[in-house]
Motif scaffolding. Sequence first.
Motif, PDB file in Angstrom:
ATOM      1  N   ALA A  88       0.846  -1.205   0.000  1.00 27.55           N
ATOM      2  CA  ALA A  88       0.000   0.000   0.000  1.00 27.55           C
ATOM      3  C   ALA A  88       0.876   1.247   0.000  1.00 27.55           C
ATOM      4  CB  ALA A  88      -0.907  -0.006   1.223  1.00 27.55           C
ATOM      5  N   GLU A  89       0.394   2.293  -0.648  1.00 29.83           N
ATOM      6  CA  GLU A  89       1.146   3.545  -0.704  1.00 29.83           C
ATOM      7  C   GLU A  89       0.833   4.463   0.472  1.00 29.83           C
ATOM      8  OE1 GLU A  89       0.475   5.365  -4.448  1.00 29.83           O
ATOM      9  OE2 GLU A  89       1.392   3.725  -5.602  1.00 29.83           O
ATOM     10  N   GLU A  90      -0.319   4.265   1.129  1.00 26.54           N
ATOM     11  CA  GLU A  90      -0.680   5.126   2.251  1.00 26.54           C
ATOM     12  C   GLU A  90       0.289   4.923   3.411  1.00 26.54           C
ATOM     13  OE1 GLU A  90      -4.502   3.763   0.196  1.00 26.54           O
ATOM     14  OE2 GLU A  90      -2.577   2.926   0.801  1.00 26.54           O
ATOM     15  N   GLN A  91       0.746   6.018   3.991  1.00 28.64           N
ATOM     16  CA  GLN A  91       1.723   5.933   5.072  1.00 28.64           C
ATOM     17  C   GLN A  91       1.123   5.344   6.344  1.00 28.64           C
ATOM     18  OE1 GLN A  91       3.512   9.790   5.626  1.00 28.64           O
ATOM     19  NE2 GLN A  91       4.759   9.620   3.764  1.00 28.64           N
ATOM     20  N   ASP A  92      -0.170   5.549   6.555  1.00 27.12           N
ATOM     21  CA  ASP A  92      -0.783   5.058   7.790  1.00 27.12           C
ATOM     22  C   ASP A  92      -1.440   3.690   7.617  1.00 27.12           C
ATOM     23  OD1 ASP A  92      -2.771   5.877   6.116  1.00 27.12           O
ATOM     24  OD2 ASP A  92      -3.938   6.944   7.653  1.00 27.12           O
ATOM     25  N   TYR A  93      -1.194   3.038   6.489  1.00 22.98           N
ATOM     26  CA  TYR A  93      -1.782   1.721   6.245  1.00 22.98           C
ATOM     27  C   TYR A  93      -1.147   0.687   7.178  1.00 22.98           C
ATOM     28  CZ  TYR A  93      -2.966  -2.647   3.856  1.00 22.98           C
ATOM     29  OH  TYR A  93      -3.415  -3.910   3.561  1.00 22.98           O
ATOM     30  N   LYS A  94      -1.978  -0.167   7.787  1.00 23.53           N
ATOM     31  CA  LYS A  94      -1.493  -1.184   8.719  1.00 23.53           C
ATOM     32  C   LYS A  94      -2.021  -2.563   8.320  1.00 23.53           C
ATOM     33  CE  LYS A  94       0.534   1.750  11.528  1.00 23.53           C
ATOM     34  NZ  LYS A  94       2.011   1.777  11.699  1.00 23.53           N
ATOM     35  N   TRP A  95      -1.205  -3.581   8.617  1.00 24.96           N
ATOM     36  CA  TRP A  95      -1.631  -4.954   8.353  1.00 24.96           C
ATOM     37  C   TRP A  95      -0.892  -5.908   9.291  1.00 24.96           C
ATOM     38  CZ3 TRP A  95       1.944  -8.647   6.762  1.00 24.96           C
ATOM     39  CH2 TRP A  95       3.168  -8.159   6.289  1.00 24.96           C
ATOM     40  N   GLY A  96      -1.366  -7.127   9.348  1.00 27.14           N
ATOM     41  CA  GLY A  96      -0.730  -8.172  10.140  1.00 27.14           C
ATOM     42  C   GLY A  96      -1.320  -9.524   9.765  1.00 27.14           C
ATOM     43  N   PHE A  97      -1.001 -10.551  10.552  1.00 19.97           N
ATOM     44  CA  PHE A  97      -1.585 -11.862  10.262  1.00 19.97           C
ATOM     45  C   PHE A  97      -1.738 -12.660  11.548  1.00 19.97           C
ATOM     46  CE2 PHE A  97       2.929 -12.959  10.136  1.00 19.97           C
ATOM     47  CZ  PHE A  97       2.963 -14.196  10.764  1.00 19.97           C
ATOM     48  N   LYS A  98      -2.512 -13.730  11.463  1.00 17.96           N
ATOM     49  CA  LYS A  98      -2.692 -14.672  12.562  1.00 17.96           C
ATOM     50  C   LYS A  98      -3.030 -16.041  11.978  1.00 17.96           C
ATOM     51  CE  LYS A  98      -7.577 -13.396  13.380  1.00 17.96           C
ATOM     52  NZ  LYS A  98      -8.261 -14.697  13.354  1.00 17.96           N
ATOM     53  N   ASN A  99      -3.014 -17.038  12.842  1.00 22.52           N
ATOM     54  CA  ASN A  99      -3.435 -18.402  12.478  1.00 22.52           C
ATOM     55  C   ASN A  99      -2.667 -18.963  11.275  1.00 22.52           C
ATOM     56  OD1 ASN A  99      -5.350 -18.404  14.536  1.00 22.52           O
ATOM     57  ND2 ASN A  99      -6.981 -17.644  13.193  1.00 22.52           N
ATOM     58  N   LEU A 100      -1.347 -18.817  11.293  1.00 25.09           N
ATOM     59  CA  LEU A 100      -0.534 -19.411  10.231  1.00 25.09           C
ATOM     60  C   LEU A 100      -0.383 -20.910  10.487  1.00 25.09           C
ATOM     61  CD1 LEU A 100       1.430 -19.360   7.808  1.00 25.09           C
ATOM     62  CD2 LEU A 100       3.243 -18.747   9.415  1.00 25.09           C
ATOM     63  N   GLU A 101      -0.714 -21.716   9.483  1.00 26.49           N
ATOM     64  CA  GLU A 101      -0.563 -23.169   9.572  1.00 26.49           C
ATOM     65  C   GLU A 101       0.078 -23.691   8.287  1.00 26.49           C
ATOM     66  OE1 GLU A 101      -4.148 -25.245  10.377  1.00 26.49           O
ATOM     67  OE2 GLU A 101      -4.477 -24.308  12.339  1.00 26.49           O
ATOM     68  N   ILE A 102       1.007 -24.630   8.463  1.00 23.28           N
ATOM     69  CA  ILE A 102       1.640 -25.285   7.313  1.00 23.28           C
ATOM     70  C   ILE A 102       1.583 -26.788   7.531  1.00 23.28           C
ATOM     71  CG2 ILE A 102       3.765 -25.592   5.992  1.00 23.28           C
ATOM     72  CD1 ILE A 102       4.551 -22.761   6.846  1.00 23.28           C
ATOM     73  N   SER A 103       1.078 -27.494   6.535  1.00 24.37           N
ATOM     74  CA  SER A 103       1.011 -28.955   6.569  1.00 24.37           C
ATOM     75  C   SER A 103       1.696 -29.504   5.327  1.00 24.37           C
ATOM     76  CB  SER A 103      -0.442 -29.438   6.615  1.00 24.37           C
ATOM     77  OG  SER A 103      -1.105 -28.922   7.755  1.00 24.37           O
ATOM     78  N   ILE A 104       2.219 -30.716   5.443  1.00 28.03           N
ATOM     79  CA  ILE A 104       2.907 -31.337   4.313  1.00 28.03           C
ATOM     80  C   ILE A 104       2.401 -32.760   4.107  1.00 28.03           C
ATOM     81  CG2 ILE A 104       5.018 -29.999   4.664  1.00 28.03           C
ATOM     82  CD1 ILE A 104       6.253 -32.604   5.846  1.00 28.03           C
TER      83      ILE A 104
END
Length: 542
Positions: free
Chosen positions: A134-150
Amino acid sequence: MNIFILIAFILINAELLKIHEEVKESFEGNNGWTIKNGKVQKEFCNSKIVFGGFEGQTIMSKLLIVPKHSYIKLSLDIVSQHQRGLVNIYLDHIEIQSVYVQQKCSENDYYVSTITSEFNHTGASIILVINGYAEEQDYKWGFKNLEISIQHCPQSCQVCDQGDIVEQCQIWKSFQNSWTATHKNLMGQDGWVSINGISGSSKCGGVPLIGGYQKFGQNQGLSKIIKLQPHYKLRLLVLWAKIDSWDNEYGLILFDGIQVWNQSFNLDNGYQIKVCGNSEPKYHTLFRRVDITVDHTGDQVKIDFLSTLDQGSDDESFGLRDLQIFYASCPDQCDMCRGPSSNDCIRCSNNLFQSMQGCNPLPYFYLLQSNFHYDKFTSSEGWILKQSQQSTIITDCQDKTIFGGYGVLGVGGIAEKQFFIPHHSQLRLQITLYKIDSWDGEIIIIEIDDEMIWDSSQYQYNEGNLCGTDYPDKLIYLDLIIRHEKQNTLLRIRSNLDENSDNESWGFRDFSLMYDVSNIVEIEDAFEYLLSLGILIIISFI
């Protein structure tokens, strides 16, 4: 949906094993991520913790070591201020672009997007890269619940592809596993030699590399000659890190001087935000997973990691990690082959003889002489060179010495030796012949007492650029039986080359000459048989 596809889908997912999860209930610090252009803040969405507070130009990377596998499923929740997320997610070089489910957070105006993706994958690790755009200076993001299976490889398989059964992947045997450390200071070169470059490791985001920024650039790379068990195929897996201002230049992997992989890269190939390298933000980074399979035979291979870069390593560079090399082995009693069956054998082991029925013993051949069997030798052992084009008679070819060779035996060159052979009816000749550089239909000829017994017109396999100049070379493994009775014998090897030895040449090593004593053995056996009868008669009379 087709019922068979549905069943296959269910089976695949039933076999998936979860190997990693994070940001379920909590996290600590950076949670093992390397973060650029941002810092972690604790956020919440629907009363669940979010690993977030990242900005529009934040990029983060993480290395995860994984077991042997052929398939990966990844899922996570992206939490951001924008309905479309404005976040890129990569696993190695693969951008995750799956359809996702979206809802709003109850505490704020953030959106949560659940993203799930599945794909084929092999390798010793996975590299996760996530960036905002994003180009906006005040734009925020994050993540949760990361899962990896093989999906694990079948039991007893050391590497596999999606859908392999045991019989398919069990052919691969591991013999090289290097550059897998998770810490830069633990990354050793493992015997690989730097070509004009700076030895050692570097770090690109959260990923330790051999080489990398300010180490491997123009005319630089890695090389190693590796001894091998008898085999007919090689499989190589490696992670290639492209760093900075590549402009249609190629990463290269060579086996015995022959390209087996090349990939062109541009400066904008890679992740949206720069991970590592110099200070120019428009030069992108990419972690490219490589998996190649090559037909190959011989007792060693020279592997080179190179590029066509034309600038120094502070302007454009590459690094490597997760090297794994596997071989498909020859059948039993076979030292060299072109396939898995006994009919594919080129050279038998334990002095067995290759025939239409496979490798068989020849019990009545006695060894007369054996020359040039050490990897490195210095003596001519009675062989004479005629019309050689320099005083040197022994040269290096790859990691071995040969008699003759580049710069020595070209047009008119002859190697010969006189032998005195006990009473015999046949000879067995074993030899490894090298055809070096620009041969164009010419042949090697072997003569005994001025009579041609063999020529190389039927042997046209290219084995790679072993020595000499840049032309592909040929190896010929000869095991020949001929009728012969003369005791004082001259053996001569020559060619019909028409150019000097700096353009086309030949040499040999691994020479053995045996003679057949079957007639003598038959007489001795008959005598022993008669003698045993006599003894029996004497005993019976007593």
